[in-house]
Design an enzyme around this catalytic site. Structure first.
Site, PDB file in Angstrom:
ATOM      1  N   LYS A 114       0.893  -1.221  -0.060  1.00 31.16           N
ATOM      2  CA  LYS A 114      -0.044  -0.046   0.153  1.00 31.16           C
ATOM      3  C   LYS A 114       0.840   1.341  -0.037  1.00 31.16           C
ATOM      4  O   LYS A 114       0.350   2.465  -0.811  1.00 31.16           O
ATOM      5  CB  LYS A 114      -0.927   0.027   1.062  1.00 31.16           C
ATOM      6  CG  LYS A 114      -2.158  -1.111   1.153  1.00 31.16           C
ATOM      7  CD  LYS A 114      -3.320  -0.903   1.712  1.00 31.16           C
ATOM      8  CE  LYS A 114      -4.262  -1.662   1.655  1.00 31.16           C
ATOM      9  NZ  LYS A 114      -5.196  -1.922   2.690  1.00 31.16           N
ATOM     10  N   LYS A 216      -7.253 -11.032  -7.634  1.00 34.18           N
ATOM     11  CA  LYS A 216      -8.460 -11.129  -6.842  1.00 34.18           C
ATOM     12  C   LYS A 216      -9.333 -10.245  -7.207  1.00 34.18           C
ATOM     13  O   LYS A 216      -9.278  -9.339  -7.733  1.00 34.18           O
ATOM     14  CB  LYS A 216      -7.825 -10.873  -5.382  1.00 34.18           C
ATOM     15  CG  LYS A 216      -7.931 -12.045  -4.153  1.00 34.18           C
ATOM     16  CD  LYS A 216      -7.358 -11.433  -3.168  1.00 34.18           C
ATOM     17  CE  LYS A 216      -8.684 -11.890  -2.005  1.00 34.18           C
ATOM     18  NZ  LYS A 216      -8.240 -11.308  -0.815  1.00 34.18           N
ATOM     19  N   LYS A 219     -12.506  -4.224  -5.162  1.00 31.04           N
ATOM     20  CA  LYS A 219     -13.143  -2.979  -5.569  1.00 31.04           C
ATOM     21  C   LYS A 219     -12.214  -1.826  -6.173  1.00 31.04           C
ATOM     22  O   LYS A 219     -12.878  -1.152  -6.422  1.00 31.04           O
ATOM     23  CB  LYS A 219     -13.776  -2.416  -4.063  1.00 31.04           C
ATOM     24  CG  LYS A 219     -12.588  -2.154  -2.963  1.00 31.04           C
ATOM     25  CD  LYS A 219     -13.205  -2.099  -1.503  1.00 31.04           C
ATOM     26  CE  LYS A 219     -12.127  -2.333  -0.616  1.00 31.04           C
ATOM     27  NZ  LYS A 219     -12.702  -3.144   0.637  1.00 31.04           N
TER      28      LYS A 219
END
Ligand code: TRP
Length: 354
Positions: A114, A216, A219
């Site tokens: 991240k 995966k 969103k």
């Protein structure tokens, strides 16, 4: 005496919930309430690590709570609340910031991903996020946490923190008589915090993107066709399944035949999870059929299972005051439990309170 089994899990309110969240997490939460006491938390404080200014945060918090309830979690028998209502999570995080070592947090792969290249500019909150997660769990001394396998490392850290706390304060814990006997390897020790177990697994724990079977379902994928959102209506669900990427081969008769066919494997896994069966049975049923025959069956099944959930979520979201009432009630009950833990933690570490 040993720790009473207690399930805790958290979902972050960022963006739309999708099929991956439902099959990988929420559906398991629903199943566990039959056998365990459960606490399910919308972790709104975690969301500040991603986007600080977040106008939709209140509604996104409500949307996760609505999904929990629409999926069948009973907020009266169990506890459903949002993290910010129980400030003891933040208080225990501070203690854990002082227990966890820089080296431990430096190894967290989610932080590295991240933060990306510009680590100097990442927030301190993003770095200490796993300490907040450990506090979420341990402020209730929860023993079991259903999570996706991407959270395994954070659960290991949670155990490391519990173990270091138990070790470093073993004398205080014994003097105050607040330890609980537990097994650590071969040994029996007294500790204040349990070594929490992750509950990972089941069919389709990892739901992959409908456009790329190696990624995966997420969103943050720019293509909305890559995921089925829990708020998609029947037409949209059917369209996305129809457009899902596949390969030209027919379905095999054994699951070994799905090897190196990630898109085919993903669709079979989704079918198995939604139908509450195994991939073996799904391929046995559709052996030799083309995806042009399998996809409509999958679309019907998905619409059947998900459309009622979506409409129940919409109904709940139309009355935010009702959801807020549930979160407030859950928060009050959670706070009682969390404060009982913190009273003892303050005594163990030597902080004076009332
Ligand atoms: N980090 C988790 C995730 O991204 C969310 C989370 C926060 C959580 N606190 C938790 C999950 C405690 C389980 C238990 O999915």
């Amino acid at each position: 005496m040993s720790f009473k089994p207690l399930v805790f899990s958290g979902v972050q309110p960022t963006g739309n919930l999708h099929l991956g969240n439902y099959l990988g997490a929420i559906r398991k939460f629903v199943a566990l309430q039959e056998s365990h006491d459960c606490i399910y938390c919308v972790v709104d404080m975690h969301s500040l690590t991603a986007t600080l200014v977040h106008e939709d945060l209140p509604d996104q918090t409500r949307a996760i709570a609505a999904a929990f309830i629409a999926a069948g979690i009973d907020p009266k028998k169990h506890i459903v609340f949002n993290q910010a209502r129980v400030m003891q999570h933040a208080e225990l995080t501070w203690v854990f910031n002082c227990v966890a070592r820089m080296g431990w947090l430096n190894r967290m792969t989610q932080f590295k991903e991240k933060a990306g290249k510009d680590r100097e500019n990442a927030s301190v909150g993003l770095f200490t996020y796993p300490d907040l997660m450990a506090a979420d769990i341990l402020v209730y001394r929860a023993t079991h946490v259903p999570v996706g396998d991407d959270q395994k490392q954070h659960l290991e850290l949670t155990r490391d923190i519990a173990q270091k706390f138990n070790n470093d304060f073993s004398k205080r814990i014994a003097d105050l008589g607040v330890g609980v006997e537990m097994a650590v390897g071969e040994e029996k020790v007294n500790g204040f915090f349990p070594l929490t177990e992750p509950l990972i697994g089941g069919v389709a724990t990892r739901v992959m993107s409908l456009r790329d079977g190696s990624k995966k379902m997420s969103k943050s994928d720019p293509s909305d066709l890559s995921r089925i959102n829990l708020t998609d209506d029947a037409d949209m669900i059917a369209k996305k399944i129809k457009k899902a990427k596949t390969d030209p081969e027919p379905l095999p008769s054994e699951i070994a035949g799905l090897k190196d066919r990630p898109e085919a494997e993903n669709l079979v896994g989704i079918y198995a999870a939604l139908a509450d069966t195994t991939k073996e049975k799904v391929v046995a049923e559709f052996a030799g059929r083309q995806f042009s025959a399998f996809k409509p069956a999958l679309a019907d099944l998905a619409v059947d299972k998900l459309a009622p959930l979506a409409s129940e979520m919409r109904r709940l979201m139309a009355d935010p005051a009702h959801i807020d009432g549930i979160l407030k009630d859950g928060g009050e009950r959670a706070r009682v439990l969390a404060e009982a833990t913190m009273k003892t933690v303050r005594r163990i570490v030597g902080l004076l309170d009332d």
